[in-house]
Motif scaffolding. Structure first.
Motif, PDB file in Angstrom:
ATOM      1  N   VAL A  13       0.840  -1.208   0.000  1.00 58.29           N
ATOM      2  CA  VAL A  13       0.000   0.000   0.000  1.00 58.29           C
ATOM      3  C   VAL A  13       0.871   1.253   0.000  1.00 58.29           C
ATOM      4  O   VAL A  13       0.648   2.198  -0.766  1.00 58.29           O
ATOM      5  N   VAL A  14       1.907   1.259   0.849  1.00 54.65           N
ATOM      6  CA  VAL A  14       2.825   2.409   0.900  1.00 54.65           C
ATOM      7  C   VAL A  14       3.543   2.570  -0.427  1.00 54.65           C
ATOM      8  O   VAL A  14       3.670   3.686  -0.962  1.00 54.65           O
ATOM      9  N   ALA A  15       3.999   1.467  -1.015  1.00 57.99           N
ATOM     10  CA  ALA A  15       4.709   1.529  -2.298  1.00 57.99           C
ATOM     11  C   ALA A  15       3.797   2.062  -3.398  1.00 57.99           C
ATOM     12  O   ALA A  15       4.209   2.895  -4.215  1.00 57.99           O
ATOM     13  N   VAL A  16       2.537   1.599  -3.409  1.00 56.47           N
ATOM     14  CA  VAL A  16       1.578   2.075  -4.418  1.00 56.47           C
ATOM     15  C   VAL A  16       1.304   3.561  -4.232  1.00 56.47           C
ATOM     16  O   VAL A  16       1.247   4.327  -5.202  1.00 56.47           O
ATOM     17  N   CYS A  17       1.144   4.001  -2.977  1.00 61.40           N
ATOM     18  CA  CYS A  17       0.921   5.432  -2.700  1.00 61.40           C
ATOM     19  C   CYS A  17       2.109   6.267  -3.152  1.00 61.40           C
ATOM     20  O   CYS A  17       1.946   7.313  -3.792  1.00 61.40           O
ATOM     21  N   SER A  23       4.296   9.548  -9.693  1.00 58.68           N
ATOM     22  CA  SER A  23       3.734   9.633 -11.038  1.00 58.68           C
ATOM     23  C   SER A  23       3.000  10.959 -11.236  1.00 58.68           C
ATOM     24  O   SER A  23       3.147  11.623 -12.262  1.00 58.68           O
ATOM     25  N   PHE A  24       2.213  11.367 -10.235  1.00 64.90           N
ATOM     26  CA  PHE A  24       1.499  12.646 -10.318  1.00 64.90           C
ATOM     27  C   PHE A  24       2.490  13.802 -10.413  1.00 64.90           C
ATOM     28  O   PHE A  24       2.331  14.698 -11.245  1.00 64.90           O
ATOM     29  N   TYR A  25       3.505  13.793  -9.544  1.00 65.91           N
ATOM     30  CA  TYR A  25       4.504  14.862  -9.546  1.00 65.91           C
ATOM     31  C   TYR A  25       5.213  14.928 -10.899  1.00 65.91           C
ATOM     32  O   TYR A  25       5.354  15.998 -11.481  1.00 65.91           O
ATOM     33  N   ASN A  30       6.313  17.716 -15.751  1.00 70.27           N
ATOM     34  CA  ASN A  30       6.622  17.651 -17.181  1.00 70.27           C
ATOM     35  C   ASN A  30       5.640  18.458 -18.022  1.00 70.27           C
ATOM     36  O   ASN A  30       6.022  19.078 -19.017  1.00 70.27           O
ATOM     37  N   SER A  31       4.375  18.472 -17.635  1.00 68.70           N
ATOM     38  CA  SER A  31       3.405  19.272 -18.397  1.00 68.70           C
ATOM     39  C   SER A  31       3.686  20.762 -18.214  1.00 68.70           C
ATOM     40  O   SER A  31       3.554  21.543 -19.154  1.00 68.70           O
ATOM     41  N   MET A  32       4.122  21.173 -17.019  1.00 74.58           N
ATOM     42  CA  MET A  32       4.484  22.574 -16.800  1.00 74.58           C
ATOM     43  C   MET A  32       5.720  22.953 -17.611  1.00 74.58           C
ATOM     44  O   MET A  32       5.789  24.049 -18.174  1.00 74.58           O
ATOM     45  N   VAL A  33       6.688  22.056 -17.693  1.00 80.46           N
ATOM     46  CA  VAL A  33       7.883  22.305 -18.507  1.00 80.46           C
ATOM     47  C   VAL A  33       7.486  22.472 -19.968  1.00 80.46           C
ATOM     48  O   VAL A  33       7.956  23.383 -20.658  1.00 80.46           O
ATOM     49  N   SER A  34       6.606  21.603 -20.459  1.00 84.95           N
ATOM     50  CA  SER A  34       6.150  21.695 -21.854  1.00 84.95           C
ATOM     51  C   SER A  34       5.446  23.018 -22.118  1.00 84.95           C
ATOM     52  O   SER A  34       5.701  23.676 -23.133  1.00 84.95           O
ATOM     53  N   LEU A  35       4.565  23.421 -21.217  1.00 84.75           N
ATOM     54  CA  LEU A  35       3.854  24.690 -21.387  1.00 84.75           C
ATOM     55  C   LEU A  35       4.811  25.876 -21.305  1.00 84.75           C
ATOM     56  O   LEU A  35       4.668  26.851 -22.055  1.00 84.75           O
TER      57      LEU A  35
END
Length: 201
Positions: A13-17, A23-25, A30-35
């Motif tokens: 559970v901790v590993a998945v969290c 993954s979210f970060y 990466n989307s902010m870098v692209s923009l």
């Protein structure tokens, strides 16, 4: 055996969290870098169009001077505005992080545009100049360039708006603040555009 499986479940559970957070970060960053890169590319296009206008001015002034020799005040204004703008065409996108520097950049470019408008108004007094093929070609190029500047500035504003919205929305704003992403300024209408023109008949 039951203790091991409970510990293993907790570890999973901790590993998945942690994996989800990472993954979210990563995706948000990466989307902010692209923009941010899209804003930089749009900025380069604005500068490219300003450079195009700057390159047309000497030929336009030389052509008009041949017909309107006594309009020295207008030529001086255009030359001064061009020399001020010449030093501020290809500046780095670091100016986008300084609203005051960005405002000064826009003011210099608006001043050059206003000087060119005065120069073109002078040409109305010289019918022979208005019929000169070289002048007409330069005038067409200048009008096309002014349109390109408007389009480039609008695209820049769209890219800056998309980027600014991304870095201000929750929870992306937390990552933006931690990573040093800052809001980008927008181009706005010049001061001359704020006042309605006076039409006299």
């Amino acid at each position: 055996m039951k203790k091991i499986s409970n510990g293993l479940i907790a570890l999973i559970v901790v590993a998945v969290c942690l994996l989800g957070i990472f993954s979210f970060y990563k995706n948000t960053y990466n989307s902010m870098v692209s923009l941010d890169e899209d804003v930089s590319v749009s900025w380069a296009e604005v500068q490219n169009q300003y450079q195009r206008r700057l390159d047309l001015i000497p030929n336009l002034v030389a052509t008009v001077k041949g017909y309107a020799k006594h309009e020295s005040e207008v030529f001086t204004q255009v030359s001064e505005a061009r020399s001020k703008a010449g030093g501020q065409i290809n500046i780095s996108d670091e100016v986008l992080k300084d609203p005051d520097a960005f405002a000064r950049y826009q003011q210099v470019q608006d001043s050059l545009g206003a000087s060119l408008q005065r120069l073109l108004m002078v040409t109305e007094q010289y019918p022979a100049l208005k019929a000169d093929q070289n002048f007409l070609a330069l005038q067409d190029q200048l009008e096309g360039t002014e349109n390109r500047i408007t389009v480039a500035r609008n695209r820049f504003n769209e890219k800056a708006n998309k980027y600014n919205k991304k870095i201000r929305k929750f929870p992306a704003n937390i990552i933006a603040n931690m990573s040093g992403f800052e809001a980008r300024p927008y181009f706005s209408a010049s001061e001359q555009a704020q006042n309605a023109p006076k039409v006299e008949f």
